[in-house]
Design a protein around this motif. Structure first.
Motif, PDB file in Angstrom:
ATOM      1  N   MET A 136     -56.852 124.557  81.209  1.00  0.00           N
ATOM      2  CA  MET A 136     -57.436 125.291  82.352  1.00  0.00           C
ATOM      3  C   MET A 136     -58.245 126.203  81.998  1.00  0.00           C
ATOM      4  O   MET A 136     -57.430 127.360  81.960  1.00  0.00           O
ATOM      5  N   ASN A 137     -59.434 126.597  82.016  1.00  0.00           N
ATOM      6  CA  ASN A 137     -60.026 127.854  82.164  1.00  0.00           C
ATOM      7  C   ASN A 137     -59.769 128.410  83.470  1.00  0.00           C
ATOM      8  O   ASN A 137     -59.659 128.045  84.713  1.00  0.00           O
ATOM      9  N   PRO A 138     -58.935 129.705  83.156  1.00  0.00           N
ATOM     10  CA  PRO A 138     -58.069 130.287  84.640  1.00  0.00           C
ATOM     11  C   PRO A 138     -59.608 130.940  85.491  1.00  0.00           C
ATOM     12  O   PRO A 138     -59.139 131.452  86.498  1.00  0.00           O
ATOM     13  N   PHE A 139     -60.806 130.761  84.953  1.00  0.00           N
ATOM     14  CA  PHE A 139     -61.668 131.336  85.840  1.00  0.00           C
ATOM     15  C   PHE A 139     -62.663 130.272  86.464  1.00  0.00           C
ATOM     16  O   PHE A 139     -63.670 130.846  87.236  1.00  0.00           O
ATOM     17  N   ARG A 140     -62.438 129.070  86.058  1.00  0.00           N
ATOM     18  CA  ARG A 140     -63.513 128.151  86.678  1.00  0.00           C
ATOM     19  C   ARG A 140     -62.413 126.957  87.274  1.00  0.00           C
ATOM     20  O   ARG A 140     -61.526 126.722  86.511  1.00  0.00           O
ATOM     21  N   ALA A 141     -63.012 126.302  88.428  1.00  0.00           N
ATOM     22  CA  ALA A 141     -62.314 125.108  88.861  1.00  0.00           C
ATOM     23  C   ALA A 141     -62.424 124.141  87.852  1.00  0.00           C
ATOM     24  O   ALA A 141     -63.576 123.929  87.046  1.00  0.00           O
ATOM     25  N   ASP A 178     -56.173 114.987  79.860  1.00  0.00           N
ATOM     26  CA  ASP A 178     -56.225 114.645  78.477  1.00  0.00           C
ATOM     27  C   ASP A 178     -55.683 115.473  77.407  1.00  0.00           C
ATOM     28  O   ASP A 178     -55.282 115.383  76.146  1.00  0.00           O
ATOM     29  N   GLY A 179     -55.604 116.884  77.869  1.00  0.00           N
ATOM     30  CA  GLY A 179     -55.506 118.075  76.903  1.00  0.00           C
ATOM     31  C   GLY A 179     -55.734 119.358  77.474  1.00  0.00           C
ATOM     32  O   GLY A 179     -56.443 119.775  78.395  1.00  0.00           O
ATOM     33  N   LEU A 180     -54.547 120.164  76.800  1.00  0.00           N
ATOM     34  CA  LEU A 180     -55.132 121.635  76.811  1.00  0.00           C
ATOM     35  C   LEU A 180     -55.803 122.236  75.728  1.00  0.00           C
ATOM     36  O   LEU A 180     -55.689 121.960  74.613  1.00  0.00           O
ATOM     37  N   VAL A 181     -57.021 122.619  76.191  1.00  0.00           N
ATOM     38  CA  VAL A 181     -57.951 123.376  75.485  1.00  0.00           C
ATOM     39  C   VAL A 181     -57.696 124.860  75.109  1.00  0.00           C
ATOM     40  O   VAL A 181     -57.753 125.734  76.230  1.00  0.00           O
ATOM     41  N   MET A 238     -59.024 122.795  80.137  1.00  0.00           N
ATOM     42  CA  MET A 238     -58.233 121.298  79.915  1.00  0.00           C
ATOM     43  C   MET A 238     -59.531 120.288  79.611  1.00  0.00           C
ATOM     44  O   MET A 238     -60.705 120.385  79.852  1.00  0.00           O
ATOM     45  N   ASN A 239     -59.107 119.326  78.806  1.00  0.00           N
ATOM     46  CA  ASN A 239     -59.656 117.988  78.788  1.00  0.00           C
ATOM     47  C   ASN A 239     -59.030 117.086  79.798  1.00  0.00           C
ATOM     48  O   ASN A 239     -57.923 116.984  79.790  1.00  0.00           O
ATOM     49  N   TYR A 240     -60.361 116.508  80.300  1.00  0.00           N
ATOM     50  CA  TYR A 240     -59.736 115.683  81.573  1.00  0.00           C
ATOM     51  C   TYR A 240     -60.890 114.850  81.957  1.00  0.00           C
ATOM     52  O   TYR A 240     -62.114 114.946  81.293  1.00  0.00           O
ATOM     53  N   ARG A 241     -60.530 113.805  82.828  1.00  0.00           N
ATOM     54  CA  ARG A 241     -61.366 112.778  83.264  1.00  0.00           C
ATOM     55  C   ARG A 241     -61.259 112.711  84.596  1.00  0.00           C
ATOM     56  O   ARG A 241     -60.111 112.674  85.099  1.00  0.00           O
ATOM     57  N   GLU A 270     -71.158 106.478  96.659  1.00  0.00           N
ATOM     58  CA  GLU A 270     -71.111 107.955  96.604  1.00  0.00           C
ATOM     59  C   GLU A 270     -70.142 108.426  95.648  1.00  0.00           C
ATOM     60  O   GLU A 270     -69.048 109.079  96.286  1.00  0.00           O
ATOM     61  N   ALA A 271     -70.116 108.011  94.446  1.00  0.00           N
ATOM     62  CA  ALA A 271     -68.967 108.816  93.582  1.00  0.00           C
ATOM     63  C   ALA A 271     -69.467 109.399  92.518  1.00  0.00           C
ATOM     64  O   ALA A 271     -70.866 109.019  92.058  1.00  0.00           O
ATOM     65  N   SER A 272     -68.888 110.201  91.880  1.00  0.00           N
ATOM     66  CA  SER A 272     -69.302 110.905  90.752  1.00  0.00           C
ATOM     67  C   SER A 272     -68.096 110.978  89.868  1.00  0.00           C
ATOM     68  O   SER A 272     -67.056 110.854  90.080  1.00  0.00           O
ATOM     69  N   VAL A 273     -68.287 111.227  88.413  1.00  0.00           N
ATOM     70  CA  VAL A 273     -67.282 111.181  87.486  1.00  0.00           C
ATOM     71  C   VAL A 273     -67.683 112.609  86.607  1.00  0.00           C
ATOM     72  O   VAL A 273     -68.939 112.883  86.285  1.00  0.00           O
ATOM     73  N   LYS A 274     -66.665 113.381  86.087  1.00  0.00           N
ATOM     74  CA  LYS A 274     -66.717 114.445  85.638  1.00  0.00           C
ATOM     75  C   LYS A 274     -65.658 114.386  83.964  1.00  0.00           C
ATOM     76  O   LYS A 274     -64.762 114.188  84.679  1.00  0.00           O
ATOM     77  N   VAL A 275     -66.372 114.605  83.057  1.00  0.00           N
ATOM     78  CA  VAL A 275     -65.278 114.514  81.737  1.00  0.00           C
ATOM     79  C   VAL A 275     -65.489 115.663  81.035  1.00  0.00           C
ATOM     80  O   VAL A 275     -66.731 116.195  80.690  1.00  0.00           O
ATOM     81  N   ARG A 276     -64.276 116.429  80.668  1.00  0.00           N
ATOM     82  CA  ARG A 276     -64.459 117.412  79.211  1.00  0.00           C
ATOM     83  C   ARG A 276     -63.697 116.608  78.087  1.00  0.00           C
ATOM     84  O   ARG A 276     -62.445 116.333  78.450  1.00  0.00           O
ATOM     85  N   THR A 277     -64.326 116.652  77.024  1.00  0.00           N
ATOM     86  CA  THR A 277     -63.640 116.365  75.950  1.00  0.00           C
ATOM     87  C   THR A 277     -63.924 117.060  74.954  1.00  0.00           C
ATOM     88  O   THR A 277     -64.642 118.172  74.819  1.00  0.00           O
TER      89      THR A 277
END
Lengths: 222, 222
Positions: free
Chosen positions: A1-6, A90-93, A103-106, A162-169
């Motif tokens: 997790m970037n400590p500066f952004r949700a 999914d992971g710690l970046v 973080m990597n996450y979905r 009314e759904a959204s998805v956000k992914v960081r890989t």
């Protein structure tokens, strides 16, 4: 997790509320919902947000939720705006700068007004879908619910409209000048996995681990 | 997950809001918060609950949260009632009846009004605590944040005064007469674990995996 952004910087989430998502995102939405086991249900009770974990299941564009009829969040939800969020880590970046650690996450976020299911057939379907989502094969291999058990249970349906998805890989995104630093950078993968089935100590000794349980060992959850 | 009850049946959660918890529960609360990596932050925006995942950190009875100053949940939270929930899944509980299928889990729920941190020293402390919670040792091994990076960041403090914790462990709790059934019963343990560190493909080849990263391999998260 970037400590500066949700984790969800809400930019895409907001877009998700305003725009129709493309098919790609809808497939990802389904994948996130089908991979996770616990959602966080947010309701407003007496002006206060209440966020509780609960199980769920999905059929098409309907999410099923359940709870004891005595559960205040579940009792409050029908007919009111709720938010249901499923997050998979999914992971710690590890970036070269504190600011870019992440973080990597979905994550899937659903807004909507749940409907209390009253039709007994649909209630049974919802209960089955939720059970099967948690432990595939369990419905047919457990004693079926009684009328009394069903009566103690509220079952809700929430549209995925009314759904959204956000992914960081992937890898860290460092500032250009930081790539020269001595700091190690990379990803620590994280996965939640089902282990070896542990029989109930009072299980009748003649009952072996059934196929539908054995099949789950090693399965990633989330 | 019992398909018939929410994971948090709210009974204990409600008690938690009304009563001072004993030391035992407070230790468990700390343990849950220190074990998890992602919390779900619930805020009310325009009357609607919004539940988003984010990182956090804890010092004593203060939970630190952070986010981009542009993040609407983070911008809304200070001075308003929020709910922060951390849930760790420990196992799938396979009962002899559908009704008693369940999950083993640990869940912490915190209610309160977060304070926007304005003191620069406390802001830096909060950022460090959140970073170190995610990746211990990372603060000292990453480039420190710039004033510009800090300026783009909101940091919040939330008291743990009004917090509760709920834990389910152990074997299925079946109805007495169901123990004679042919159904298998037991627990499928679930754990989320950090895997082998994967170096950034563009990492300078002379930089080895540092001790603080190597130490995380195999660590349970949640």
């Amino acid at each position: 997790m970037n400590p500066f952004r949700a984790l969800s910087a809400t930019e895409r989430t907001r877009l998700g509320r305003l725009r129709e998502r493309g098919q790609t995102d809808r497939s990802t939405l389904y994948e996130v919902l089908d991979s996770g086991l616990i959602c966080h249900l947010g309701v407003v009770i007496d002006g206060t947000p209440v966020v509780l974990p609960t199980g769920y299941g999905r059929v098409g564009d309907t999410l099923y939720l359940h709870g004891s009829s005595a559960n205040r969040s579940i009792a409050t939800a029908p007919g009111t705006e709720v938010c249901v969020t499923v997050t998979l880590l999914d992971g710690l970046v590890c970036a070269r700068s504190v600011f870019h650690n992440s973080m990597n996450y979905r994550s899937a976020v659903i807004f909507g007004v749940p409907r209390l299911i009253t039709d007994e057939d649909e209630r049974m379907t919802a209960a089955r879908v939720i059970t099967e989502h948690l432990i595939p094969g369990r419905w047919a291999n457990s004693r079926q619910p009684t009328k009394k058990e069903m009566a103690a249970t509220a079952l809700l349906a929430l549209s995925l409209d009314e759904a959204s998805v956000k992914v960081r890989t992937g890898w860290p995104s460092d500032d250009e000048e930081d790539y020269a630093l001595d700091a190690w950078a990379g990803v620590l993968p994280v996965s939640a996995v089902i282990g070896t089935p542990l029989p109930d100590p009072v299980l009748r000794p003649d009952i072996a681990v059934p196929d539908h349980i054995a099949a789950l060992e090693g399965r990633r959850v989330g």
